[in-house]
Motif scaffolding. Structure first.
Motif, PDB file in Angstrom:
ATOM      1  N   THR A 128     -88.733 124.724 -79.185  1.00  0.00           N
ATOM      2  CA  THR A 128     -88.064 124.299 -77.959  1.00  0.00           C
ATOM      3  C   THR A 128     -87.294 123.004 -78.221  1.00  0.00           C
ATOM      4  O   THR A 128     -87.608 122.243 -79.135  1.00  0.00           O
ATOM      5  N   ARG A 129     -86.297 122.768 -77.389  1.00  0.00           N
ATOM      6  CA  ARG A 129     -85.505 121.553 -77.536  1.00  0.00           C
ATOM      7  C   ARG A 129     -86.370 120.313 -77.316  1.00  0.00           C
ATOM      8  O   ARG A 129     -86.256 119.338 -78.065  1.00  0.00           O
ATOM      9  N   ALA A 130     -87.232 120.343 -76.296  1.00  0.00           N
ATOM     10  CA  ALA A 130     -88.061 119.162 -75.990  1.00  0.00           C
ATOM     11  C   ALA A 130     -88.969 118.821 -77.161  1.00  0.00           C
ATOM     12  O   ALA A 130     -89.090 117.651 -77.548  1.00  0.00           O
ATOM     13  N   TRP A 131     -89.619 119.832 -77.744  1.00  0.00           N
ATOM     14  CA  TRP A 131     -90.524 119.572 -78.874  1.00  0.00           C
ATOM     15  C   TRP A 131     -89.733 119.072 -80.086  1.00  0.00           C
ATOM     16  O   TRP A 131     -90.151 118.126 -80.761  1.00  0.00           O
ATOM     17  N   ALA A 132     -88.597 119.698 -80.376  1.00  0.00           N
ATOM     18  CA  ALA A 132     -87.795 119.301 -81.536  1.00  0.00           C
ATOM     19  C   ALA A 132     -87.295 117.869 -81.391  1.00  0.00           C
ATOM     20  O   ALA A 132     -87.313 117.093 -82.353  1.00  0.00           O
ATOM     21  N   ASN A 133     -86.865 117.501 -80.187  1.00  0.00           N
ATOM     22  CA  ASN A 133     -86.370 116.137 -79.977  1.00  0.00           C
ATOM     23  C   ASN A 133     -87.471 115.104 -80.177  1.00  0.00           C
ATOM     24  O   ASN A 133     -87.204 113.977 -80.605  1.00  0.00           O
ATOM     25  N   ASP A 134     -88.701 115.478 -79.902  1.00  0.00           N
ATOM     26  CA  ASP A 134     -89.822 114.546 -80.014  1.00  0.00           C
ATOM     27  C   ASP A 134     -90.444 114.538 -81.412  1.00  0.00           C
ATOM     28  O   ASP A 134     -90.946 113.509 -81.858  1.00  0.00           O
ATOM     29  N   CYS A 135     -90.411 115.668 -82.112  1.00  0.00           N
ATOM     30  CA  CYS A 135     -91.201 115.819 -83.335  1.00  0.00           C
ATOM     31  C   CYS A 135     -90.387 116.008 -84.615  1.00  0.00           C
ATOM     32  O   CYS A 135     -90.954 115.923 -85.705  1.00  0.00           O
ATOM     33  N   LEU A 136     -89.105 116.282 -84.508  1.00  0.00           N
ATOM     34  CA  LEU A 136     -88.283 116.501 -85.691  1.00  0.00           C
ATOM     35  C   LEU A 136     -87.185 115.452 -85.785  1.00  0.00           C
ATOM     36  O   LEU A 136     -86.845 114.800 -84.802  1.00  0.00           O
ATOM     37  N   ASP A 137     -86.629 115.324 -86.967  1.00  0.00           N
ATOM     38  CA  ASP A 137     -85.483 114.454 -87.196  1.00  0.00           C
ATOM     39  C   ASP A 137     -84.245 115.336 -87.223  1.00  0.00           C
ATOM     40  O   ASP A 137     -83.988 116.033 -88.206  1.00  0.00           O
ATOM     41  N   LEU A 138     -83.479 115.307 -86.138  1.00  0.00           N
ATOM     42  CA  LEU A 138     -82.342 116.188 -86.012  1.00  0.00           C
ATOM     43  C   LEU A 138     -81.032 115.533 -86.416  1.00  0.00           C
ATOM     44  O   LEU A 138     -79.964 116.096 -86.205  1.00  0.00           O
ATOM     45  N   ASP A 143     -79.165 123.094 -88.400  1.00  0.00           N
ATOM     46  CA  ASP A 143     -79.090 124.367 -89.106  1.00  0.00           C
ATOM     47  C   ASP A 143     -80.497 124.865 -89.421  1.00  0.00           C
ATOM     48  O   ASP A 143     -81.455 124.097 -89.502  1.00  0.00           O
ATOM     49  N   VAL A 144     -80.628 126.161 -89.609  1.00  0.00           N
ATOM     50  CA  VAL A 144     -81.945 126.767 -89.747  1.00  0.00           C
ATOM     51  C   VAL A 144     -82.689 126.262 -90.979  1.00  0.00           C
ATOM     52  O   VAL A 144     -83.914 126.086 -90.938  1.00  0.00           O
ATOM     53  N   ALA A 145     -81.975 126.025 -92.069  1.00  0.00           N
ATOM     54  CA  ALA A 145     -82.644 125.568 -93.290  1.00  0.00           C
ATOM     55  C   ALA A 145     -83.262 124.186 -93.092  1.00  0.00           C
ATOM     56  O   ALA A 145     -84.381 123.922 -93.536  1.00  0.00           O
ATOM     57  N   THR A 146     -82.548 123.306 -92.412  1.00  0.00           N
ATOM     58  CA  THR A 146     -83.071 121.961 -92.148  1.00  0.00           C
ATOM     59  C   THR A 146     -84.307 122.016 -91.265  1.00  0.00           C
ATOM     60  O   THR A 146     -85.312 121.349 -91.537  1.00  0.00           O
ATOM     61  N   ILE A 147     -84.235 122.801 -90.206  1.00  0.00           N
ATOM     62  CA  ILE A 147     -85.375 122.908 -89.298  1.00  0.00           C
ATOM     63  C   ILE A 147     -86.574 123.506 -90.023  1.00  0.00           C
ATOM     64  O   ILE A 147     -87.711 123.020 -89.893  1.00  0.00           O
ATOM     65  N   SER A 190     -87.597 130.407 -73.557  1.00  0.00           N
ATOM     66  CA  SER A 190     -86.380 130.901 -72.906  1.00  0.00           C
ATOM     67  C   SER A 190     -85.727 129.839 -72.029  1.00  0.00           C
ATOM     68  O   SER A 190     -84.497 129.784 -71.921  1.00  0.00           O
ATOM     69  N   GLN A 191     -86.552 128.995 -71.418  1.00  0.00           N
ATOM     70  CA  GLN A 191     -86.017 127.965 -70.524  1.00  0.00           C
ATOM     71  C   GLN A 191     -85.483 126.753 -71.272  1.00  0.00           C
ATOM     72  O   GLN A 191     -84.619 126.035 -70.766  1.00  0.00           O
ATOM     73  N   ASP A 192     -85.980 126.515 -72.509  1.00  0.00           N
ATOM     74  CA  ASP A 192     -85.583 125.300 -73.219  1.00  0.00           C
ATOM     75  C   ASP A 192     -85.496 125.541 -74.726  1.00  0.00           C
ATOM     76  O   ASP A 192     -86.164 124.875 -75.512  1.00  0.00           O
ATOM     77  N   PRO A 193     -84.667 126.499 -75.170  1.00  0.00           N
ATOM     78  CA  PRO A 193     -84.564 126.738 -76.619  1.00  0.00           C
ATOM     79  C   PRO A 193     -83.772 125.635 -77.295  1.00  0.00           C
ATOM     80  O   PRO A 193     -82.899 125.008 -76.682  1.00  0.00           O
ATOM     81  N   LEU A 194     -84.071 125.398 -78.560  1.00  0.00           N
ATOM     82  CA  LEU A 194     -83.246 124.499 -79.342  1.00  0.00           C
ATOM     83  C   LEU A 194     -81.868 125.146 -79.451  1.00  0.00           C
ATOM     84  O   LEU A 194     -81.738 126.259 -79.963  1.00  0.00           O
ATOM     85  N   PRO A 195     -80.816 124.505 -78.948  1.00  0.00           N
ATOM     86  CA  PRO A 195     -79.513 125.175 -78.835  1.00  0.00           C
ATOM     87  C   PRO A 195     -78.854 125.429 -80.183  1.00  0.00           C
ATOM     88  O   PRO A 195     -79.093 124.729 -81.164  1.00  0.00           O
ATOM     89  N   GLY A 196     -78.045 126.466 -80.194  1.00  0.00           N
ATOM     90  CA  GLY A 196     -77.231 126.753 -81.368  1.00  0.00           C
ATOM     91  C   GLY A 196     -77.924 127.500 -82.478  1.00  0.00           C
ATOM     92  O   GLY A 196     -77.328 127.719 -83.537  1.00  0.00           O
ATOM     93  N   LEU A 197     -79.174 127.920 -82.267  1.00  0.00           N
ATOM     94  CA  LEU A 197     -79.933 128.604 -83.312  1.00  0.00           C
ATOM     95  C   LEU A 197     -80.358 129.988 -82.845  1.00  0.00           C
ATOM     96  O   LEU A 197     -80.807 130.158 -81.709  1.00  0.00           O
ATOM     97  N   ASP A 198     -80.248 130.964 -83.735  1.00  0.00           N
ATOM     98  CA  ASP A 198     -80.936 132.236 -83.536  1.00  0.00           C
ATOM     99  C   ASP A 198     -82.397 132.028 -83.926  1.00  0.00           C
ATOM    100  O   ASP A 198     -82.679 131.439 -84.978  1.00  0.00           O
TER     101      ASP A 198
END
Length: 284
Positions: A128-138, A143-147, A190-198
């Motif tokens: 999810t976007r919320a989790w990624a913003n809090d836990c990952l370095d974006l 891109d999928v490889a970075t994530i 579905s309500q908060d996907p990390l945008p731009g990624l399949d």
């Protein structure tokens, strides 16, 4: 860029490896698949026992090692049920006596937090976007490889603080944290996907493989997709929720693979046979 492997993606198995892997073999042979990716949750079916757990994990180990030796590329991602064995903490349906055995198997088979299939990120429950913003370095991009690299770094770190970041659960699954990539419910993703990624996920049971286009902020659907693959999970009475379909990714083509296409026994009948031979005789 080289040609992408024709890949079969398989949803949650939950101790039904012995007859699901027969179906996987049929799909690999008939469709010419070069790679198989499993979406996690290899353990902890309703009414499972230590005996049925060991049968299932033995079948998984033997199959993965044999197919890899034959040249098939096989990837496994971590599910929320699997993570409880890595954490050595009880969760829904956990067989605590098998903590060490299952954790060792996950390591032996090289289970990952995430893999990529073409342009898609595969995790158990989705990022999810919320989790990624809090836990990952974006800052390096999304891109999928970075994530995938960042998710696997959390798993490889191995300390509980990192593992619990992956295993955070939101309200949709009875938690109070941000919905993480092992626990996010379909509604939360579905309500908060990390945008731009399949993204390809299991975890939330669906009736059939479900492809869903992610809407942009203005409500118009984008080309990014969420693909839900948990078609093999069962209800508490062991009746099927889904149709047992699997996902085929062949270049830009993504589609469901059904029993009819494979010439296999219908999923509902297969589940009934499994239940009567592998579950009911061992109930008290």
């Amino acid at each position: 860029m080289g040609r992408e492997m024709k890949t079969l993606v398989v949803g949650d198995m939950h101790c039904k490896e012995e007859f699901i892997l027969t179906r996987v073999d049929a799909a690999v042979e008939r469709l010419g698949c070069e790679r198989v990716v499993f979406c996690g949750d290899y353990v902890d079916e309703w009414h499972s026992s230590i005996l049925t757990m060991r049968d299932a994990t033995d079948a998984l180990r033997s199959w993965v090692l044999a197919r890899r030796a034959d040249g098939l590329m096989v990837d496994l991602v971590m599910g929320n049920h699997d993570m409880q064995y890595r954490l050595h903490e009880a969760g829904p349906g956990t067989h605590t006596a098998l903590f060490s055995e299952v954790a060792h198997l996950l390591d032996e088979l090289g289970v990952r937090a995430a893999v990529t299939v073409g342009s898609s990120l595969v995790t158990h429950a989705g990022v999810t976007r919320a989790w990624a913003n809090d836990c990952l370095d974006l800052t390096e991009g999304t891109d999928v490889a970075t994530i995938a690299r960042q998710l696997n770094a959390l798993l490889d770190h191995g300390q509980k603080v990192s593992l619990r970041m992956l295993a955070m659960a939101g309200e949709g699954r009875g938690g109070w944290e941000l919905p993480g990539p092992l626990w996010a419910d379909q509604s939360e993703l579905s309500q908060d996907p990390l945008p731009g990624l399949d993204q390809i996920v299991g975890h939330t049971p669906v009736e059939s493989v479900d492809l869903w286009n992610i809407p942009a902020d203005d409500g118009v659907h984008t080309t990014a997709r969420l693909i839900f693959c948990d078609t093999m999970s069962l209800r508490g009475d062991l009746s099927p929720i889904g149709d047992g379909s699997m996902l085929l990714v062949d270049g830009k083509t993504i589609r469901a693979v059904t029993d009819d296409e494979l010439g296999m026994q219908p999923w509902q009948s297969a589940v009934w046979d499994w239940m009567t031979t592998s579950v009911l005789p061992f109930l008290g």
